[in-house]
Scaffold this motif. Structure first.
Motif, PDB file in Angstrom:
ATOM      1  N   ALA A   1     -33.614  95.626  30.800  1.00 36.87           N
ATOM      2  CA  ALA A   1     -34.034  97.002  30.527  1.00 36.87           C
ATOM      3  C   ALA A   1     -34.108  97.809  31.819  1.00 36.87           C
ATOM      4  CB  ALA A   1     -35.390  97.007  29.822  1.00 36.87           C
ATOM      5  N   ALA A   2     -34.635  97.197  32.877  1.00 37.57           N
ATOM      6  CA  ALA A   2     -34.736  97.902  34.164  1.00 37.57           C
ATOM      7  C   ALA A   2     -33.356  98.145  34.759  1.00 37.57           C
ATOM      8  CB  ALA A   2     -35.596  97.091  35.127  1.00 37.57           C
ATOM      9  N   ARG A   3     -32.495  97.144  34.695  1.00 37.11           N
ATOM     10  CA  ARG A   3     -31.159  97.282  35.291  1.00 37.11           C
ATOM     11  C   ARG A   3     -30.340  98.358  34.577  1.00 37.11           C
ATOM     12  NH1 ARG A   3     -28.252  94.493  38.892  1.00 37.11           N
ATOM     13  NH2 ARG A   3     -29.972  93.027  39.121  1.00 37.11           N
ATOM     14  N   PHE A   4     -30.377  98.354  33.252  1.00 35.76           N
ATOM     15  CA  PHE A   4     -29.627  99.371  32.516  1.00 35.76           C
ATOM     16  C   PHE A   4     -30.212 100.757  32.777  1.00 35.76           C
ATOM     17  CE2 PHE A   4     -28.436 101.628  28.474  1.00 35.76           C
ATOM     18  CZ  PHE A   4     -27.075 101.660  28.733  1.00 35.76           C
ATOM     19  N   SER A   5     -31.525 100.846  32.887  1.00 33.04           N
ATOM     20  CA  SER A   5     -32.172 102.120  33.209  1.00 33.04           C
ATOM     21  C   SER A   5     -31.694 102.647  34.548  1.00 33.04           C
ATOM     22  CB  SER A   5     -33.692 101.939  33.227  1.00 33.04           C
ATOM     23  OG  SER A   5     -34.345 103.115  33.678  1.00 33.04           O
ATOM     24  N   PHE A   6     -31.588 101.787  35.544  1.00 33.22           N
ATOM     25  CA  PHE A   6     -31.142 102.214  36.872  1.00 33.22           C
ATOM     26  C   PHE A   6     -29.668 102.611  36.869  1.00 33.22           C
ATOM     27  CE2 PHE A   6     -34.641  99.436  38.908  1.00 33.22           C
ATOM     28  CZ  PHE A   6     -35.543 100.492  38.826  1.00 33.22           C
ATOM     29  N   LEU A   7     -28.843 101.865  36.148  1.00 31.74           N
ATOM     30  CA  LEU A   7     -27.426 102.223  36.045  1.00 31.74           C
ATOM     31  C   LEU A   7     -27.266 103.591  35.384  1.00 31.74           C
ATOM     32  CD1 LEU A   7     -25.880  98.791  34.963  1.00 31.74           C
ATOM     33  CD2 LEU A   7     -25.510  99.956  37.149  1.00 31.74           C
ATOM     34  N   MET A   8     -28.068 103.851  34.338  1.00 33.35           N
ATOM     35  CA  MET A   8     -28.021 105.136  33.641  1.00 33.35           C
ATOM     36  C   MET A   8     -28.486 106.285  34.528  1.00 33.35           C
ATOM     37  SD  MET A   8     -29.672 104.164  29.972  1.00 33.35           S
ATOM     38  CE  MET A   8     -29.948 105.907  29.627  1.00 33.35           C
ATOM     39  N   ALA A   9     -29.389 106.009  35.448  1.00 30.18           N
ATOM     40  CA  ALA A   9     -29.982 107.072  36.263  1.00 30.18           C
ATOM     41  C   ALA A   9     -28.966 107.737  37.176  1.00 30.18           C
ATOM     42  CB  ALA A   9     -31.131 106.503  37.097  1.00 30.18           C
ATOM     43  N   ILE A  10     -27.954 107.006  37.592  1.00 33.85           N
ATOM     44  CA  ILE A  10     -27.033 107.519  38.601  1.00 33.85           C
ATOM     45  C   ILE A  10     -26.240 108.725  38.108  1.00 33.85           C
ATOM     46  CG2 ILE A  10     -24.967 106.920  39.952  1.00 33.85           C
ATOM     47  CD1 ILE A  10     -26.217 104.128  40.327  1.00 33.85           C
ATOM     48  N   PRO A  11     -25.548 108.678  36.961  1.00 39.05           N
ATOM     49  CA  PRO A  11     -24.781 109.862  36.545  1.00 39.05           C
ATOM     50  C   PRO A  11     -25.652 111.053  36.183  1.00 39.05           C
ATOM     51  CG  PRO A  11     -24.688 108.162  34.849  1.00 39.05           C
ATOM     52  CD  PRO A  11     -25.290 107.531  36.057  1.00 39.05           C
ATOM     53  N   ILE A  12     -26.791 110.845  35.520  1.00 35.88           N
ATOM     54  CA  ILE A  12     -27.626 111.970  35.104  1.00 35.88           C
ATOM     55  C   ILE A  12     -28.275 112.628  36.308  1.00 35.88           C
ATOM     56  CG2 ILE A  12     -29.795 110.749  34.715  1.00 35.88           C
ATOM     57  CD1 ILE A  12     -28.227 113.331  32.343  1.00 35.88           C
ATOM     58  N   THR A  13     -28.673 111.839  37.309  1.00 32.84           N
ATOM     59  CA  THR A  13     -29.265 112.403  38.519  1.00 32.84           C
ATOM     60  C   THR A  13     -28.219 113.151  39.336  1.00 32.84           C
ATOM     61  OG1 THR A  13     -30.846 110.566  38.589  1.00 32.84           O
ATOM     62  CG2 THR A  13     -30.600 111.876  40.591  1.00 32.84           C
ATOM     63  N   PHE A  14     -27.021 112.583  39.417  1.00 34.46           N
ATOM     64  CA  PHE A  14     -25.939 113.261  40.137  1.00 34.46           C
ATOM     65  C   PHE A  14     -25.606 114.599  39.481  1.00 34.46           C
ATOM     66  CE2 PHE A  14     -21.389 114.140  40.661  1.00 34.46           C
ATOM     67  CZ  PHE A  14     -21.313 114.209  42.049  1.00 34.46           C
ATOM     68  N   GLY A  15     -25.531 114.610  38.149  1.00 29.38           N
ATOM     69  CA  GLY A  15     -25.228 115.850  37.440  1.00 29.38           C
ATOM     70  C   GLY A  15     -26.288 116.911  37.672  1.00 29.38           C
ATOM     71  N   ALA A  16     -27.569 116.515  37.624  1.00 32.02           N
ATOM     72  CA  ALA A  16     -28.652 117.471  37.870  1.00 32.02           C
ATOM     73  C   ALA A  16     -28.573 118.019  39.276  1.00 32.02           C
ATOM     74  CB  ALA A  16     -29.999 116.793  37.638  1.00 32.02           C
ATOM     75  N   GLY A  17     -28.229 117.169  40.239  1.00 32.32           N
ATOM     76  CA  GLY A  17     -28.115 117.630  41.622  1.00 32.32           C
ATOM     77  C   GLY A  17     -26.998 118.643  41.801  1.00 32.32           C
ATOM     78  N   VAL A  18     -25.862 118.397  41.166  1.00 22.18           N
ATOM     79  CA  VAL A  18     -24.734 119.336  41.262  1.00 22.18           C
ATOM     80  C   VAL A  18     -25.124 120.697  40.705  1.00 22.18           C
ATOM     81  CG1 VAL A  18     -22.420 119.840  40.410  1.00 22.18           C
ATOM     82  CG2 VAL A  18     -22.959 117.548  41.256  1.00 22.18           C
ATOM     83  N   LEU A  19     -25.813 120.706  39.570  1.00 21.76           N
ATOM     84  CA  LEU A  19     -26.179 121.968  38.921  1.00 21.76           C
ATOM     85  C   LEU A  19     -27.258 122.730  39.685  1.00 21.76           C
ATOM     86  CD1 LEU A  19     -26.245 120.903  35.155  1.00 21.76           C
ATOM     87  CD2 LEU A  19     -24.546 122.345  36.287  1.00 21.76           C
TER      88      LEU A  19
END
Length: 302
Positions: free
Chosen positions: A222-240
């Motif tokens: 659960a922790a590993r999948f959560s961390f993998l998921m965090a990368i694209p959503i955080t990157f997208g928020a940063g770009v915007l």
């Protein structure tokens, strides 16, 4: 430093304990330095960097802490109290996550054209899981930012409720699934849980790990999948959020905050990945309830 393989290394109990608690000792030292040596914008930027570095990987809600900690200490600054700076701090924890998972993501990207393979399937599961949070963020981000800015009792409530939900899921759900057992239904449900993190106090990592445990995945999975998921959503928020930032705002305190967020975030990610191998989420649940009580007490006292 980074450990991205799914294979685990056996450690003696003493060595494992040192690897768990020494990073937290470093974080405590950084906190003391921030509290007693830094002043003005440097103190605010470094303090919020510590808050983000701890709050993003651990299931305790960085967004809630980025609101209530400045309120606790009466930090006032026209830029360092904005969501733009908070998103910039997320770039520090994003780099920390990439430090641990860049090999995993490189492997996922290399297999994205093979959706029937395990790695290719995982890539598209993460894409699917990112859609709900992306939609909710685009539609409601500004509204949520304005509404929750001073809703301290609401934040105390969400901290408490999610703590109880995490306890129930972690205590009673089975632990039988690994990453290889993930299906598109699992990914979509965890993605919907991630969308709830727009509410301060819910926690992006907390909500996704809670859903993962509720679905029967092991704590580490659960922790590993959560961390993998965090990368694209955080990157997208940063770009915007950061595309229109003024160059005059890129000051030394700005970079200090991001640097502290990266260092503390890397320590927190490493800590949690090791911790959940043999331990429950109970300390984080207790912390949520305690900090919620502190928020209520400070609110009533003021």
């Amino acid at each position: 430093m980074a450990q991205t393989s799914l294979e685990q290394t056996d450690l003696s109990p003493r060595r494992e304990a040192l690897q768990l608690w020494i990073p937290l000792g470093i974080v405590l030292l950084l906190t003391l330095v921030t509290a007693f040596l830094l002043t003005g914008q440097y103190q605010i930027a470094a303090g919020k960097g510590i808050v983000q570095g701890l709050g993003e990987p651990l299931p305790i809600s960085s967004s809630a802490h980025l609101i209530v900690v400045p309120w606790f200490f009466d930090w006032q600054d026209p830029f360092f109290q904005t969501q733009t700076f908070d998103v910039a701090l997320h770039m520090g924890t994003l780099i920390a996550l990439l430090l641990f998972f860049w090999r995993d993501w490189l492997n996922l990207i290399m297999h994205m054209h093979q959706p029937r393979s395990q790695q290719g399937r995982m890539f598209w599961f993460i894409v699917l899981a990112s859609i709900p949070a992306g939609i909710v963020g685009l539609l409601l981000d500004s509204l949520a930012e304005e509404y929750f800015l001073d809703k301290y009792l609401v934040i105390a409530g969400t901290m408490s409720i999610m703590g109880v939900v995490l306890y129930i899921a972690d205590r009673f759900a089975p632990r039988r699934y690994e990453l290889s057992d993930l299906t598109w239904k699992h990914a979509l449900l965890v993605g919907c849980a991630q969308a709830l993190a727009l509410i301060p106090g819910v926690s992006r990592s907390g909500s996704t790990m809670t859903m993962g445990r509720a679905l029967g995945f092991t704590r580490e999975t659960a922790a590993r999948f959560s961390f993998l998921m965090a990368i694209p959503i955080t990157f997208g928020a940063g770009v915007l959020k950061l595309r229109d930032i003024d160059s005059s705002q890129l000051t030394a305190p700005f970079w200090l905050g991001i640097s502290v967020s990266f260092v503390v975030g890397a320590l927190a990610v490493g800590f949690l990945l090791r911790y959940v191998r043999t331990n429950s989420f109970l300390p984080f649940i207790i912390y949520r309830l305690v900090i919620a009580a502190v928020i209520v007490a400070v609110y009533l006292a003021r």
